[in-house]
Every structure is written in C-alpha cells, then in structure tokens.
Design a protein around this motif. Sequence first.
Motif, PDB file in Angstrom:
ATOM      1  N   LYS A  31       0.899  -1.192   0.108  1.00  0.00           N
ATOM      2  CA  LYS A  31       0.043   0.028  -0.104  1.00  0.00           C
ATOM      3  C   LYS A  31       0.720   1.165   0.038  1.00  0.00           C
ATOM      4  CE  LYS A  31      -3.889   1.827   2.654  1.00  0.00           C
ATOM      5  NZ  LYS A  31      -4.513   1.764   3.742  1.00  0.00           N
ATOM      6  N   ARG A  32       0.742   2.107  -1.020  1.00  0.00           N
ATOM      7  CA  ARG A  32       1.301   3.458  -1.369  1.00  0.00           C
ATOM      8  C   ARG A  32       2.920   3.303  -1.346  1.00  0.00           C
ATOM      9  NH1 ARG A  32      -2.956   4.457   1.769  1.00  0.00           N
ATOM     10  NH2 ARG A  32      -3.047   5.655   3.548  1.00  0.00           N
ATOM     11  N   GLY A  33       3.245   2.024  -1.715  1.00  0.00           N
ATOM     12  CA  GLY A  33       4.701   1.801  -1.451  1.00  0.00           C
ATOM     13  C   GLY A  33       5.465   1.438  -3.089  1.00  0.00           C
ATOM     14  N   MET A  34       4.775   1.914  -4.035  1.00  0.00           N
ATOM     15  CA  MET A  34       5.140   1.458  -5.291  1.00  0.00           C
ATOM     16  C   MET A  34       6.530   2.208  -5.721  1.00  0.00           C
ATOM     17  SD  MET A  34       4.686  -0.237  -8.166  1.00  0.00           S
ATOM     18  CE  MET A  34       2.752  -0.485  -8.094  1.00  0.00           C
ATOM     19  N   LEU A  35       6.566   3.602  -5.375  1.00  0.00           N
ATOM     20  CA  LEU A  35       7.971   4.071  -5.855  1.00  0.00           C
ATOM     21  C   LEU A  35       9.148   3.748  -4.942  1.00  0.00           C
ATOM     22  CD1 LEU A  35       6.303   7.767  -6.074  1.00  0.00           C
ATOM     23  CD2 LEU A  35       6.931   6.194  -8.023  1.00  0.00           C
ATOM     24  N   ASP A  36       8.938   3.557  -3.541  1.00  0.00           N
ATOM     25  CA  ASP A  36       9.924   2.929  -2.684  1.00  0.00           C
ATOM     26  C   ASP A  36      10.204   1.534  -3.226  1.00  0.00           C
ATOM     27  OD1 ASP A  36       9.858   5.312  -1.198  1.00  0.00           O
ATOM     28  OD2 ASP A  36       8.789   4.477   0.189  1.00  0.00           O
ATOM     29  N   ALA A  37       9.420   0.664  -3.607  1.00  0.00           N
ATOM     30  CA  ALA A  37       9.655  -0.748  -3.624  1.00  0.00           C
ATOM     31  C   ALA A  37      10.512  -0.711  -4.928  1.00  0.00           C
ATOM     32  CB  ALA A  37       8.419  -1.457  -3.754  1.00  0.00           C
ATOM     33  N   ILE A  38      10.398   0.064  -6.019  1.00  0.00           N
ATOM     34  CA  ILE A  38      11.019   0.160  -7.236  1.00  0.00           C
ATOM     35  C   ILE A  38      12.289   0.800  -6.984  1.00  0.00           C
ATOM     36  CG2 ILE A  38      11.121   1.388  -9.444  1.00  0.00           C
ATOM     37  CD1 ILE A  38       8.025   1.294  -9.496  1.00  0.00           C
ATOM     38  N   ARG A  39      12.379   1.803  -6.089  1.00  0.00           N
ATOM     39  CA  ARG A  39      13.969   2.376  -5.909  1.00  0.00           C
ATOM     40  C   ARG A  39      14.758   1.271  -5.126  1.00  0.00           C
ATOM     41  NH1 ARG A  39      12.214   6.054  -2.833  1.00  0.00           N
ATOM     42  NH2 ARG A  39      11.512   7.306  -4.396  1.00  0.00           N
ATOM     43  N   SER A  40      14.341   0.349  -4.328  1.00  0.00           N
ATOM     44  CA  SER A  40      14.906  -0.558  -3.562  1.00  0.00           C
ATOM     45  C   SER A  40      15.184  -1.741  -4.637  1.00  0.00           C
ATOM     46  CB  SER A  40      13.959  -1.283  -2.438  1.00  0.00           C
ATOM     47  OG  SER A  40      14.687  -2.195  -1.854  1.00  0.00           O
ATOM     48  N   ALA A  41      14.327  -2.023  -5.411  1.00  0.00           N
ATOM     49  CA  ALA A  41      14.510  -3.065  -6.412  1.00  0.00           C
ATOM     50  C   ALA A  41      15.806  -2.550  -7.410  1.00  0.00           C
ATOM     51  CB  ALA A  41      13.464  -3.331  -7.436  1.00  0.00           C
ATOM     52  N   ILE A  42      15.707  -1.433  -7.834  1.00  0.00           N
ATOM     53  CA  ILE A  42      16.944  -0.915  -8.612  1.00  0.00           C
ATOM     54  C   ILE A  42      18.328  -0.751  -7.911  1.00  0.00           C
ATOM     55  CG2 ILE A  42      17.842   1.354  -9.875  1.00  0.00           C
ATOM     56  CD1 ILE A  42      14.774   1.745 -10.543  1.00  0.00           C
ATOM     57  N   ASN A  43      18.154  -0.630  -6.679  1.00  0.00           N
ATOM     58  CA  ASN A  43      19.377  -0.248  -5.658  1.00  0.00           C
ATOM     59  C   ASN A  43      19.926  -1.795  -5.451  1.00  0.00           C
ATOM     60  OD1 ASN A  43      19.497   2.324  -5.643  1.00  0.00           O
ATOM     61  ND2 ASN A  43      18.286   2.451  -3.672  1.00  0.00           N
ATOM     62  N   SER A  44      19.017  -2.770  -5.709  1.00  0.00           N
ATOM     63  CA  SER A  44      19.488  -4.040  -5.393  1.00  0.00           C
ATOM     64  C   SER A  44      19.836  -4.951  -6.966  1.00  0.00           C
ATOM     65  CB  SER A  44      18.455  -4.959  -4.928  1.00  0.00           C
ATOM     66  OG  SER A  44      18.102  -4.411  -3.675  1.00  0.00           O
ATOM     67  N   ASP A  45      19.900  -3.970  -7.916  1.00  0.00           N
ATOM     68  CA  ASP A  45      20.339  -4.560  -9.143  1.00  0.00           C
ATOM     69  C   ASP A  45      19.275  -5.490 -10.001  1.00  0.00           C
ATOM     70  OD1 ASP A  45      22.617  -3.006  -9.457  1.00  0.00           O
ATOM     71  OD2 ASP A  45      23.758  -4.557  -8.453  1.00  0.00           O
ATOM     72  N   LYS A  46      18.040  -5.403  -9.567  1.00  0.00           N
ATOM     73  CA  LYS A  46      16.946  -6.242  -9.979  1.00  0.00           C
ATOM     74  C   LYS A  46      16.386  -5.737 -11.360  1.00  0.00           C
ATOM     75  CE  LYS A  46      16.330  -8.595  -6.280  1.00  0.00           C
ATOM     76  NZ  LYS A  46      16.826 -10.010  -6.162  1.00  0.00           N
ATOM     77  N   ASP A  47      16.978  -4.412 -12.084  1.00  0.00           N
ATOM     78  CA  ASP A  47      16.784  -4.009 -13.135  1.00  0.00           C
ATOM     79  C   ASP A  47      17.937  -4.509 -14.075  1.00  0.00           C
ATOM     80  OD1 ASP A  47      18.823  -2.428 -11.756  1.00  0.00           O
ATOM     81  OD2 ASP A  47      18.133  -0.713 -13.037  1.00  0.00           O
ATOM     82  N   TYR A  48      18.662  -5.596 -13.850  1.00  0.00           N
ATOM     83  CA  TYR A  48      19.903  -6.059 -14.517  1.00  0.00           C
ATOM     84  C   TYR A  48      19.488  -6.478 -16.068  1.00  0.00           C
ATOM     85  CZ  TYR A  48      23.515  -8.899 -16.462  1.00  0.00           C
ATOM     86  OH  TYR A  48      24.570  -9.444 -17.044  1.00  0.00           O
ATOM     87  N   GLN A  49      19.952  -5.892 -16.992  1.00  0.00           N
ATOM     88  CA  GLN A  49      19.449  -6.078 -18.598  1.00  0.00           C
ATOM     89  C   GLN A  49      18.031  -5.498 -18.784  1.00  0.00           C
ATOM     90  OE1 GLN A  49      20.169 -10.182 -19.238  1.00  0.00           O
ATOM     91  NE2 GLN A  49      22.255  -9.953 -19.916  1.00  0.00           N
TER      92      GLN A  49
END
Length: 106
Positions: free
Chosen positions: A53-71
Amino acid sequence: MKFDTDDHKIGMVKDYTPWSKIDNYQDNLKPRSGVFLFANRGHDVRYVGKAAKRGMLDAIRSAINSDKDYQATRIKALYTYDDENALDLRRRLITAYSPLNNERGV
C-alpha cells in the motif's frame, strides 16, 4: 518471455501503466499497491516486484538499488485492489514469465 497484454485483464488488476523507461519511473507511477515489471526493450520480463500500500515508488527504488533491473530498460506497473492481490499477482506472473532476475536472486 514477452509480456502478454492479456495480463491487464486479470481480475485483481485495477489499473496499469504503459511501458516507460526505467530512468523516468517517478514520472508515470502512482504510490499504490500492485506489482511492477522490469523488461528489456522487446518487453521480455526480467523481474516482477511487489509494492505494498502506497509503496510503489519505494519498492521500485529498492529493486533498482539491488540490481533487479539488470538487463532491463523498461518498467510497467499493474495496480491491484489491495496488498493481498498484489502478492497473488506477483506469484502468478513469476510463474508465468520465470524472470531471470527473480530466479537468479540478482
């Protein structure tokens, strides 16, 4: 595996965004519960994440900082009615797409 637009029609999906560049994710996303997908330019899903709830932007930022956006270069959000729907949808999409960055624990 390429994203299937029929996933927009899953009953727990309340709304969704178009694909956009990961670099601009703050411009197009709302702070709601749901799932987000990272994909390459051809929309091959690389990662499926969940936002409470209300955490979309924070969750994305965390995923990017954890390299989940690789490729990945694109992002899409599927908003759900509540957190429970978001968790169920994430499981369903991970099973359907077997995203590399979910499997590898990148």
